[in-house]
Design a protein around this motif. Structure first.
Motif, PDB file in Angstrom:
ATOM      1  N   CYS A  13      49.440  72.646  -1.571  1.00  0.00           N
ATOM      2  CA  CYS A  13      50.517  72.434  -2.631  1.00  0.00           C
ATOM      3  C   CYS A  13      50.770  74.131  -2.751  1.00  0.00           C
ATOM      4  O   CYS A  13      50.245  74.472  -3.795  1.00  0.00           O
ATOM      5  N   ARG A  14      51.799  74.622  -2.158  1.00  0.00           N
ATOM      6  CA  ARG A  14      52.239  75.999  -2.439  1.00  0.00           C
ATOM      7  C   ARG A  14      52.806  76.171  -3.824  1.00  0.00           C
ATOM      8  O   ARG A  14      52.594  77.293  -4.311  1.00  0.00           O
ATOM      9  N   CYS A  15      53.410  75.245  -4.339  1.00  0.00           N
ATOM     10  CA  CYS A  15      54.198  75.430  -5.696  1.00  0.00           C
ATOM     11  C   CYS A  15      52.942  75.558  -6.905  1.00  0.00           C
ATOM     12  O   CYS A  15      52.905  76.491  -7.724  1.00  0.00           O
ATOM     13  N   GLU A  16      51.964  74.651  -6.734  1.00  0.00           N
ATOM     14  CA  GLU A  16      50.815  75.020  -7.605  1.00  0.00           C
ATOM     15  C   GLU A  16      49.534  75.717  -7.199  1.00  0.00           C
ATOM     16  O   GLU A  16      48.630  75.758  -7.790  1.00  0.00           O
ATOM     17  N   ARG A  51      57.629  67.377  -1.893  1.00  0.00           N
ATOM     18  CA  ARG A  51      58.148  67.269  -0.509  1.00  0.00           C
ATOM     19  C   ARG A  51      57.307  68.402   0.274  1.00  0.00           C
ATOM     20  O   ARG A  51      57.521  68.001   1.456  1.00  0.00           O
ATOM     21  N   GLY A  52      56.568  69.304   0.001  1.00  0.00           N
ATOM     22  CA  GLY A  52      55.855  70.109   0.896  1.00  0.00           C
ATOM     23  C   GLY A  52      54.432  69.557   0.894  1.00  0.00           C
ATOM     24  O   GLY A  52      53.735  69.974   2.000  1.00  0.00           O
ATOM     25  N   CYS A  53      53.832  69.056   0.054  1.00  0.00           N
ATOM     26  CA  CYS A  53      52.479  68.573   0.207  1.00  0.00           C
ATOM     27  C   CYS A  53      52.237  66.982   0.087  1.00  0.00           C
ATOM     28  O   CYS A  53      50.923  66.597   0.394  1.00  0.00           O
ATOM     29  N   ARG A  54      53.105  66.209  -0.211  1.00  0.00           N
ATOM     30  CA  ARG A  54      52.844  64.637  -0.406  1.00  0.00           C
ATOM     31  C   ARG A  54      52.188  64.100   0.848  1.00  0.00           C
ATOM     32  O   ARG A  54      51.070  63.414   0.764  1.00  0.00           O
ATOM     33  N   ASP A  55      52.999  64.345   1.947  1.00  0.00           N
ATOM     34  CA  ASP A  55      52.351  63.490   3.103  1.00  0.00           C
ATOM     35  C   ASP A  55      51.052  64.140   3.628  1.00  0.00           C
ATOM     36  O   ASP A  55      50.081  63.453   3.939  1.00  0.00           O
ATOM     37  N   ILE A  56      50.883  65.411   3.281  1.00  0.00           N
ATOM     38  CA  ILE A  56      49.342  66.046   3.875  1.00  0.00           C
ATOM     39  C   ILE A  56      48.260  65.468   2.853  1.00  0.00           C
ATOM     40  O   ILE A  56      47.361  65.093   3.371  1.00  0.00           O
ATOM     41  N   ILE A  57      48.700  65.375   1.678  1.00  0.00           N
ATOM     42  CA  ILE A  57      47.620  64.843   0.664  1.00  0.00           C
ATOM     43  C   ILE A  57      47.484  63.151   0.786  1.00  0.00           C
ATOM     44  O   ILE A  57      46.288  62.762   0.819  1.00  0.00           O
ATOM     45  N   MET A  58      48.339  62.585   1.315  1.00  0.00           N
ATOM     46  CA  MET A  58      48.410  61.144   1.567  1.00  0.00           C
ATOM     47  C   MET A  58      47.592  60.964   2.548  1.00  0.00           C
ATOM     48  O   MET A  58      46.782  60.126   2.474  1.00  0.00           O
ATOM     49  N   ARG A  59      47.838  61.910   3.752  1.00  0.00           N
ATOM     50  CA  ARG A  59      46.821  61.772   4.882  1.00  0.00           C
ATOM     51  C   ARG A  59      45.217  61.995   4.760  1.00  0.00           C
ATOM     52  O   ARG A  59      44.462  61.248   5.061  1.00  0.00           O
TER      53      ARG A  59
END
Length: 98
Positions: A13-16, A51-59
């Motif tokens: 998560c680049r934003c946080e 939008r940048g991290c959701r899919d990676i975290i869900m994986r």
């Protein structure tokens, strides 16, 4: 949270500025939904709204729990999901006044 400058550092998560290892630690603690991780780590709460991290975290959740994407679910998204200009909203109001 300061990101260390090491080759092992993988910010998801680049934003946080949340690293993959932090995400994995919290999943191992039992936080196995996107919304739970969002509340604890603030992932998905930055300007990109996940939008940048959701899919990676869900994986990562799927890999750790054996659940499918459908079983996990994308979590709660609040509008506007994509930033919009205020002038567009104002124009819509001018075109359709109550």
């Amino acid at each position: 949270m300061k990101v260390p400058e090491t080759p092992e550092c993988h910010v998801i998560c680049r934003c946080e500025e949340v690293e993959i290892e932090t995400i994995r630690e919290w999943i191992a603690r039992g936080y196995d939904t996107f919304d739970e991780l969002k509340r604890e780590l603030r992932v998905g709460m930055g300007p990109c709204q996940g939008r940048g991290c959701r899919d990676i975290i869900m994986r990562e959740i799927a890999k750790a729990t054996g659940k499918t994407f459908e079983e996990i679910g994308p979590g709660t998204m609040r509008p506007p999901v994509k930033p919009i200009k205020l002038s567009l909203l104002a124009k819509d109001f001018e075109d359709n006044p109550k």
